[in-house]
Motif scaffolding. Sequence first.
Motif, PDB file in Angstrom:
ATOM      1  N   ARG A  36       0.847  -1.196   0.000  1.00 44.94           N
ATOM      2  CA  ARG A  36       0.000   0.000   0.000  1.00 44.94           C
ATOM      3  C   ARG A  36       0.880   1.242   0.000  1.00 44.94           C
ATOM      4  O   ARG A  36       1.854   1.310   0.748  1.00 44.94           O
ATOM      5  CB  ARG A  36      -0.914   0.028   1.213  1.00 44.94           C
ATOM      6  CG  ARG A  36      -2.026  -0.995   1.164  1.00 44.94           C
ATOM      7  CD  ARG A  36      -3.067  -0.742   2.239  1.00 44.94           C
ATOM      8  NE  ARG A  36      -4.174  -1.671   2.103  1.00 44.94           N
ATOM      9  CZ  ARG A  36      -5.227  -1.468   1.322  1.00 44.94           C
ATOM     10  NH1 ARG A  36      -5.294  -0.346   0.599  1.00 44.94           N
ATOM     11  NH2 ARG A  36      -6.199  -2.342   1.253  1.00 44.94           N
ATOM     12  N   PRO A  68     -16.845   0.013  10.281  1.00 39.74           N
ATOM     13  CA  PRO A  68     -16.991   1.008   9.208  1.00 39.74           C
ATOM     14  C   PRO A  68     -18.341   1.688   9.221  1.00 39.74           C
ATOM     15  O   PRO A  68     -19.345   1.130   9.674  1.00 39.74           O
ATOM     16  CB  PRO A  68     -16.800   0.178   7.934  1.00 39.74           C
ATOM     17  CG  PRO A  68     -17.167  -1.217   8.320  1.00 39.74           C
ATOM     18  CD  PRO A  68     -16.751  -1.365   9.754  1.00 39.74           C
ATOM     19  N   GLY A 116     -17.718   4.368  -0.237  1.00 39.69           N
ATOM     20  CA  GLY A 116     -16.510   4.478   0.572  1.00 39.69           C
ATOM     21  C   GLY A 116     -16.908   4.478   2.037  1.00 39.69           C
ATOM     22  O   GLY A 116     -18.066   4.719   2.382  1.00 39.69           O
ATOM     23  N   ARG A 117     -15.968   4.192   2.900  1.00 37.08           N
ATOM     24  CA  ARG A 117     -16.288   4.074   4.321  1.00 37.08           C
ATOM     25  C   ARG A 117     -15.361   4.945   5.165  1.00 37.08           C
ATOM     26  O   ARG A 117     -14.173   5.058   4.898  1.00 37.08           O
ATOM     27  CB  ARG A 117     -16.171   2.616   4.779  1.00 37.08           C
ATOM     28  CG  ARG A 117     -17.249   1.694   4.178  1.00 37.08           C
ATOM     29  CD  ARG A 117     -18.627   2.095   4.651  1.00 37.08           C
ATOM     30  NE  ARG A 117     -19.695   1.269   4.123  1.00 37.08           N
ATOM     31  CZ  ARG A 117     -20.419   1.572   3.049  1.00 37.08           C
ATOM     32  NH1 ARG A 117     -20.147   2.674   2.350  1.00 37.08           N
ATOM     33  NH2 ARG A 117     -21.404   0.781   2.671  1.00 37.08           N
ATOM     34  N   SER A 132     -12.764   2.515  10.924  1.00 32.88           N
ATOM     35  CA  SER A 132     -12.213   1.175  10.753  1.00 32.88           C
ATOM     36  C   SER A 132     -11.025   1.186   9.799  1.00 32.88           C
ATOM     37  O   SER A 132     -10.704   2.215   9.181  1.00 32.88           O
ATOM     38  CB  SER A 132     -13.277   0.175  10.276  1.00 32.88           C
ATOM     39  OG  SER A 132     -13.451   0.234   8.864  1.00 32.88           O
ATOM     40  N   LEU A 133     -10.390   0.033   9.651  1.00 29.89           N
ATOM     41  CA  LEU A 133      -9.272  -0.093   8.717  1.00 29.89           C
ATOM     42  C   LEU A 133      -9.717   0.123   7.276  1.00 29.89           C
ATOM     43  O   LEU A 133      -8.913   0.498   6.423  1.00 29.89           O
ATOM     44  CB  LEU A 133      -8.616  -1.465   8.860  1.00 29.89           C
ATOM     45  CG  LEU A 133      -7.954  -1.772  10.205  1.00 29.89           C
ATOM     46  CD1 LEU A 133      -7.365  -3.181  10.194  1.00 29.89           C
ATOM     47  CD2 LEU A 133      -6.883  -0.751  10.556  1.00 29.89           C
ATOM     48  N   HIS A 134     -11.005  -0.101   6.994  1.00 27.97           N
ATOM     49  CA  HIS A 134     -11.509   0.085   5.630  1.00 27.97           C
ATOM     50  C   HIS A 134     -11.372   1.538   5.173  1.00 27.97           C
ATOM     51  O   HIS A 134     -11.259   1.793   3.972  1.00 27.97           O
ATOM     52  CB  HIS A 134     -12.972  -0.356   5.541  1.00 27.97           C
ATOM     53  CG  HIS A 134     -13.169  -1.827   5.734  1.00 27.97           C
ATOM     54  ND1 HIS A 134     -12.860  -2.747   4.768  1.00 27.97           N
ATOM     55  CD2 HIS A 134     -13.624  -2.532   6.797  1.00 27.97           C
ATOM     56  CE1 HIS A 134     -13.128  -3.966   5.215  1.00 27.97           C
ATOM     57  NE2 HIS A 134     -13.592  -3.852   6.439  1.00 27.97           N
ATOM     58  N   ALA A 135     -11.392   2.487   6.096  1.00 25.05           N
ATOM     59  CA  ALA A 135     -11.253   3.893   5.710  1.00 25.05           C
ATOM     60  C   ALA A 135      -9.896   4.158   5.086  1.00 25.05           C
ATOM     61  O   ALA A 135      -9.749   5.069   4.265  1.00 25.05           O
ATOM     62  CB  ALA A 135     -11.458   4.800   6.922  1.00 25.05           C
ATOM     63  N   ASP A 162      -8.464   2.429   2.954  1.00 28.79           N
ATOM     64  CA  ASP A 162      -8.495   2.082   1.530  1.00 28.79           C
ATOM     65  C   ASP A 162      -8.656   3.320   0.656  1.00 28.79           C
ATOM     66  O   ASP A 162      -8.123   3.379  -0.455  1.00 28.79           O
ATOM     67  CB  ASP A 162      -9.653   1.119   1.236  1.00 28.79           C
ATOM     68  CG  ASP A 162      -9.481  -0.231   1.915  1.00 28.79           C
ATOM     69  OD1 ASP A 162      -8.343  -0.569   2.274  1.00 28.79           O
ATOM     70  OD2 ASP A 162     -10.495  -0.939   2.086  1.00 28.79           O
ATOM     71  N   LYS A 163      -9.423   4.308   1.153  1.00 24.67           N
ATOM     72  CA  LYS A 163      -9.687   5.513   0.355  1.00 24.67           C
ATOM     73  C   LYS A 163      -8.437   6.343   0.136  1.00 24.67           C
ATOM     74  O   LYS A 163      -8.353   7.094  -0.842  1.00 24.67           O
ATOM     75  CB  LYS A 163     -10.731   6.402   1.049  1.00 24.67           C
ATOM     76  CG  LYS A 163     -12.125   5.840   1.080  1.00 24.67           C
ATOM     77  CD  LYS A 163     -13.133   6.876   1.551  1.00 24.67           C
ATOM     78  CE  LYS A 163     -12.903   7.327   2.958  1.00 24.67           C
ATOM     79  NZ  LYS A 163     -13.986   8.199   3.475  1.00 24.67           N
TER      80      LYS A 163
END
Length: 496
Positions: free
Chosen positions: A154, A465, A475-476, A479-482, A484-485
């Motif tokens: 990443r 999220p 998009g979120r 959480s860890l998903h944020a 990703d953006k």
Amino acid sequence: MTIQTTNWHDRAKSVTLPSRPFIDGAYVDARTNETFDCIFPGDGRLLVKVASCGQDDVDAAVKSGRAAFESGAWSRMPPIERKRILMRFSELILANRDELALLETLNVGKPIANSYNGDVPSAANCIAWYAEAIDKVYGEVAATSHDMTTLIVREPLGVVAAVVPWNYPLSMAAWKLGPALATGNSVVLKPAEQSPFTALKIAELAIEAGIPRGVLNVVPGLGHIAGKALGLHMDVDCVGFTGSTEVGGYFMQYSGQSNIKRIGLELGGKSPQVVLADCDDLDFAAQTIAAGIFGNSGQVCNAGSRLIVEDKIKDKLLEKIMAHATALTPGDPLSPETKLGSIVTEEQMMRVLGYIDAGRADGAKVVAGGRRVRSETGGFFIEPTVFDSVANNMRIAQEEIFGPVLSTITVRDFDEAMTVANDTIYGLAAGVWTGSVKNAHRAAKTIKAGVVWVNCFDRGLFSVPFGGFKQSGFGRDKSLHAMDKYSDLKAIWFAH
């Protein structure tokens, strides 16, 4: 001094109100002579005129962010060191709790107790959560042939524009700053013109924490000028936006008209509270439903503004909700005893009152509230309002009001409740109230929303999220998903 013993009116007389953009590590004079008024919604008085940034200011902020990013001072800093600095940033937010809470309340009129006990510690916790995540997010090694090794890593995007709303200015800024900074980006933060104070203050705290200059810049300004300039900027790699669906659409257009920048949108909502006849605790449901629409004066994107209830229990439930509504009286935002503050601006107050008038005109019945109150203070207050006899095609059932207004829609059974719950352009959140495990699972899977709460509402953790379906965005946050953006995947192949 505690929140109860502090005289917040006296503190308000001496607090410094930041009014200049923060670019390249310092407060600077704006390159434009334009300003906008910051009004205290508790009494309607002018607090200060704030610099209204234009294209040149945005260019300077983006240039500073890009230079900081390319230097590697933050983007290539060892993760453990970036973590240490963000933890210090979180600690400084808490250390300045009194001032930040006061600035938040002066900007948006929410009760000082909410700002002090909720918004400020929540923002600090958000920054700390992402700080802790920095050295715990790993890349991958793909399965390949024996003569190849493939890494999936990443990388930060570069310069992120964070455009945040006025209902939770500090919290929403932290939701963007936490993951964007943790992943190594530079950020240009544009607060809503109604609420620039805390954004400008925490930029100063970021420098004190050790975040290199240029990594966080703040440009106060009008959405159609400063926000648009960020959306169209050819050197902005991503926009993280929270706000209305209409403005979210503009950012989609800006992306296509410029450099196809990444867009993450958390937009409007018209969240249903579905109460089935088998709900086994109507008292708790009524209390939670009232809090879910009247909290923050209804100025919440996921506010449970549509009560969808089976006819067998409607009257009993509505009576309980009305009791909570009539007991909740708007008060002085600077009093620690106040539970319900003001609407953010006179314009927003008139908008909400316009929806109340529209509901009456369409045939819905006001059974609680429905009026402006405390007008003698000069402030912008509306009492909690409950409508009965609402049809789901009425404006008050379909459009986001962003005020303390609950629309009650009566249904015959589970299937009709699900149809009505999904009959909206929005899909941010929903609540379901039932004593049946079967119905709980059926409803949670049927409702088209990014978050579904069962026998509770508005619960949240930074590990979970948050974001919507349909025209509530994509998009979120949290959480860890944020993360990703604000990062890109790179595949690296090694032949050996």
